[in-house]
Design a protein around this motif. Structure first.
Motif, PDB file in Angstrom:
ATOM      1  N   GLU A  67       1.844   8.772 -10.840  1.00 32.27           N
ATOM      2  CA  GLU A  67       2.181   8.289 -12.323  1.00 32.27           C
ATOM      3  C   GLU A  67       3.556   7.580 -12.000  1.00 32.27           C
ATOM      4  OE1 GLU A  67       2.920  12.016 -14.618  1.00 32.27           O
ATOM      5  OE2 GLU A  67       0.997  12.050 -15.156  1.00 32.27           O
ATOM      6  N   ASN A  68       4.332   7.955 -11.041  1.00 32.42           N
ATOM      7  CA  ASN A  68       5.677   7.206 -11.089  1.00 32.42           C
ATOM      8  C   ASN A  68       5.287   5.900 -10.161  1.00 32.42           C
ATOM      9  OD1 ASN A  68       7.525   9.117 -12.190  1.00 32.42           O
ATOM     10  ND2 ASN A  68       7.667   9.945 -10.121  1.00 32.42           N
ATOM     11  N   ARG A  69       4.380   5.790  -9.145  1.00 30.36           N
ATOM     12  CA  ARG A  69       4.196   4.738  -8.585  1.00 30.36           C
ATOM     13  C   ARG A  69       3.374   3.580  -9.503  1.00 30.36           C
ATOM     14  NH1 ARG A  69       3.971   4.419  -2.998  1.00 30.36           N
ATOM     15  NH2 ARG A  69       4.795   6.213  -2.024  1.00 30.36           N
ATOM     16  N   LEU A  70       2.475   4.154 -10.474  1.00 30.64           N
ATOM     17  CA  LEU A  70       2.005   3.249 -11.522  1.00 30.64           C
ATOM     18  C   LEU A  70       2.933   2.742 -12.310  1.00 30.64           C
ATOM     19  CD1 LEU A  70      -1.267   5.305 -12.429  1.00 30.64           C
ATOM     20  CD2 LEU A  70      -1.295   3.251 -11.414  1.00 30.64           C
ATOM     21  N   PHE A  71       4.024   3.501 -12.754  1.00 27.97           N
ATOM     22  CA  PHE A  71       5.009   3.218 -13.712  1.00 27.97           C
ATOM     23  C   PHE A  71       5.702   1.717 -13.027  1.00 27.97           C
ATOM     24  CE2 PHE A  71       9.330   3.180 -15.262  1.00 27.97           C
ATOM     25  CZ  PHE A  71       9.229   3.102 -16.464  1.00 27.97           C
TER      26      PHE A  71
ATOM     27  N   GLU B  53       0.725  -1.352   0.116  1.00 31.77           N
ATOM     28  CA  GLU B  53      -0.042   0.018  -0.018  1.00 31.77           C
ATOM     29  C   GLU B  53       0.841   1.128   0.103  1.00 31.77           C
ATOM     30  OE1 GLU B  53      -3.178   0.334  -0.559  1.00 31.77           O
ATOM     31  OE2 GLU B  53      -3.651  -1.731  -0.397  1.00 31.77           O
ATOM     32  N   PRO B  54       0.484   2.195  -0.623  1.00 26.40           N
ATOM     33  CA  PRO B  54      -0.595   2.645  -1.308  1.00 26.40           C
ATOM     34  C   PRO B  54      -0.729   2.226  -2.680  1.00 26.40           C
ATOM     35  CG  PRO B  54       0.523   4.469  -1.097  1.00 26.40           C
ATOM     36  CD  PRO B  54       1.507   3.619  -0.509  1.00 26.40           C
ATOM     37  N   ASP B  55       0.311   1.394  -3.277  1.00 25.51           N
ATOM     38  CA  ASP B  55       0.512   1.236  -4.733  1.00 25.51           C
ATOM     39  C   ASP B  55      -0.784   0.176  -5.037  1.00 25.51           C
ATOM     40  OD1 ASP B  55       2.979   2.611  -4.387  1.00 25.51           O
ATOM     41  OD2 ASP B  55       4.293   0.806  -4.599  1.00 25.51           O
ATOM     42  N   ARG B  56      -0.953  -0.746  -4.385  1.00 27.71           N
ATOM     43  CA  ARG B  56      -2.050  -1.861  -4.647  1.00 27.71           C
ATOM     44  C   ARG B  56      -3.344  -0.962  -4.717  1.00 27.71           C
ATOM     45  NH1 ARG B  56      -2.547  -6.126  -0.779  1.00 27.71           N
ATOM     46  NH2 ARG B  56      -2.814  -4.356   0.576  1.00 27.71           N
ATOM     47  N   ARG B  57      -3.680   0.073  -4.000  1.00 28.84           N
ATOM     48  CA  ARG B  57      -4.921   0.854  -4.148  1.00 28.84           C
ATOM     49  C   ARG B  57      -5.030   1.864  -5.306  1.00 28.84           C
ATOM     50  NH1 ARG B  57      -5.000   3.316   0.815  1.00 28.84           N
ATOM     51  NH2 ARG B  57      -4.163   5.414  -0.198  1.00 28.84           N
ATOM     52  N   ILE B  58      -3.699   2.248  -5.375  1.00 31.57           N
ATOM     53  CA  ILE B  58      -3.410   3.387  -6.534  1.00 31.57           C
ATOM     54  C   ILE B  58      -3.669   2.452  -7.879  1.00 31.57           C
ATOM     55  CG2 ILE B  58      -1.819   4.685  -7.907  1.00 31.57           C
ATOM     56  CD1 ILE B  58      -0.641   5.654  -5.295  1.00 31.57           C
ATOM     57  N   PHE B  59      -3.087   1.375  -8.128  1.00 32.31           N
ATOM     58  CA  PHE B  59      -3.225   0.548  -9.369  1.00 32.31           C
ATOM     59  C   PHE B  59      -4.565   0.214  -9.697  1.00 32.31           C
ATOM     60  CE2 PHE B  59      -2.713  -3.312 -11.709  1.00 32.31           C
ATOM     61  CZ  PHE B  59      -1.638  -3.010 -12.543  1.00 32.31           C
ATOM     62  N   ILE B  60      -5.215  -0.305  -8.489  1.00 34.07           N
ATOM     63  CA  ILE B  60      -6.865  -0.666  -8.744  1.00 34.07           C
ATOM     64  C   ILE B  60      -7.667   0.332  -9.085  1.00 34.07           C
ATOM     65  CG2 ILE B  60      -8.791  -1.486  -7.242  1.00 34.07           C
ATOM     66  CD1 ILE B  60      -6.546  -3.556  -5.959  1.00 34.07           C
TER      67      ILE B  60
ATOM     68  N   ALA C   5       7.047  -4.122 -12.373  1.00 38.62           N
ATOM     69  CA  ALA C   5       7.118  -5.002 -11.348  1.00 38.62           C
ATOM     70  C   ALA C   5       6.252  -6.180 -11.828  1.00 38.62           C
ATOM     71  CB  ALA C   5       7.037  -4.598 -10.019  1.00 38.62           C
ATOM     72  N   LEU C   6       4.930  -5.915 -12.297  1.00 37.60           N
ATOM     73  CA  LEU C   6       4.038  -6.757 -12.859  1.00 37.60           C
ATOM     74  C   LEU C   6       4.664  -7.445 -14.176  1.00 37.60           C
ATOM     75  CD1 LEU C   6       1.064  -7.808 -12.304  1.00 37.60           C
ATOM     76  CD2 LEU C   6       0.394  -6.182 -13.839  1.00 37.60           C
ATOM     77  N   ARG C   7       5.256  -6.612 -15.033  1.00 37.62           N
ATOM     78  CA  ARG C   7       5.777  -6.930 -16.223  1.00 37.62           C
ATOM     79  C   ARG C   7       6.940  -8.113 -15.844  1.00 37.62           C
ATOM     80  NH1 ARG C   7       6.650  -2.035 -18.251  1.00 37.62           N
ATOM     81  NH2 ARG C   7       4.669  -1.599 -19.046  1.00 37.62           N
ATOM     82  N   GLN C   8       7.842  -7.818 -14.857  1.00 40.57           N
ATOM     83  CA  GLN C   8       8.975  -8.573 -14.371  1.00 40.57           C
ATOM     84  C   GLN C   8       8.411  -9.718 -13.848  1.00 40.57           C
ATOM     85  OE1 GLN C   8      10.850  -5.959 -11.612  1.00 40.57           O
ATOM     86  NE2 GLN C   8      12.293  -5.215 -13.564  1.00 40.57           N
TER      87      GLN C   8
END
Length: 191
Positions: free
Chosen positions: A164-168, A133-140, A173-176
Motif C-alpha cells: 500500500e505504501n509503495r502504491l501511495f 523495481e519492484p514499484d513498477r511491477r507492483i503498480f502494473i 510521484a505520478l501526480r507530481q
C-alpha cells in the motif's frame, strides 16, 4: 496425466482439452474479475461471461504464441483477457451510444484534443516505466492487472501495508510528474 501449473502450457500446446478445463477452473475467477472491472458498468452478466469464454478460446487458439521466457501463463492469459475486454467495451459503447467511440474528430479542436490525449497517455506509460523495481511491477499488477493487495504482497514477499505504501508513493510521484508536464504544456502554449 495430471495437469498442474508447471505443465499447463505444454499440455495446452499438445491440445489437451483437460488442460483447458484446468485453466478455466484455476484462472476463471481472475479472468472474470478483470473482465468485470473493464466492462461491468456497461455490459450485462452475459456479456461478461461471453468475454471470459472468448478469452479462454483465444488462449487455446494462440497457445503457440505463448513464450515462457517472457512471463507466466497467467500473466499472458490476463493480457489476452484485458484486450478482449477492451474490445468488448468498445463494441458495447458503440452499440449503446449509436455512434462509434472512435469517431472521426469533427473540428480542429476535437483533433487537437485527441492528439493531446494520445500524447498524455504515452507520457503516463513512460513515467510508469521509469519507476524503480519492484514499484513498477507492483503498480502494473495493481492498476493494469487488477490484482489484489494480498496477491501482490505474497508474490513480492512484502507486507500488505508495504505494498500500500509503495502504491501511495507511486501515485504521488505520478501526480507530481503529471503536474510538471501540465506546467510545461502551459508554458509552451504561452510562447
Amino acid at each position: 496425466m495430471n495437469i498442474s501449473e508447471e505443465n499447463l502450457a505444454s499440455e495446452l500446446k499438445n491440445r489437451n482439452p483437460i488442460a483447458l478445463e484446468y485453466a478455466m477452473n484455476v484462472y476463471g475467477k481472475n479472468v472474470y474479475t478483470l473482465v468485470y472491472r473493464i466492462i461491468g458498468g456497461i455490459g450485462s452478466r452475459e456479456d461478461i461471461e461471453e468475454c471470459v469464454s472468448d478469452a479462454f478460446i483465444t488462449a487455446w487458439k494462440k497457445i503457440a504464441e505463448f513464450d515462457e521466457s517472457r512471463g507466466t501463463w497467467k500473466t499472458w492469459l490476463l493480457i489476452l483477457a484485458k484486450y478482449k475486454a477492451l474490445d468488448y467495451r468498445r463494441k458495447l459503447q458503440e452499440r449503446g451510444n449509436g455512434a462509434p467511440l472512435a469517431a472521426e474528430p469533427t473540428s480542429r479542436t476535437d483533433l487537437e484534443t485527441v492528439v493531446l490525449s494520445r500524447e498524455r497517455s504515452a507520457q503516463i506509460v513512460a513515467l510508469i516505466r521509469s519507476f524503480p523495481e519492484p514499484d513498477r511491477r507492483i503498480f502494473i499488477k495493481r492498476y493494469f492487472y487488477y490484482e489484489t493487495l494480498e496477491n501482490i504482497a505474497a508474490e513480492t514477499g512484502l507486507t500488505k501495508k508495504a505494498v500500500e505504501n509503495r502504491l501511495f508513493r507511486s501515485r504521488q510521484a505520478l501526480r507530481q510528474q503529471m503536474h510538471l508536464l501540465e506546467q510545461e504544456d502551459t508554458y509552451e502554449g504561452k510562447r
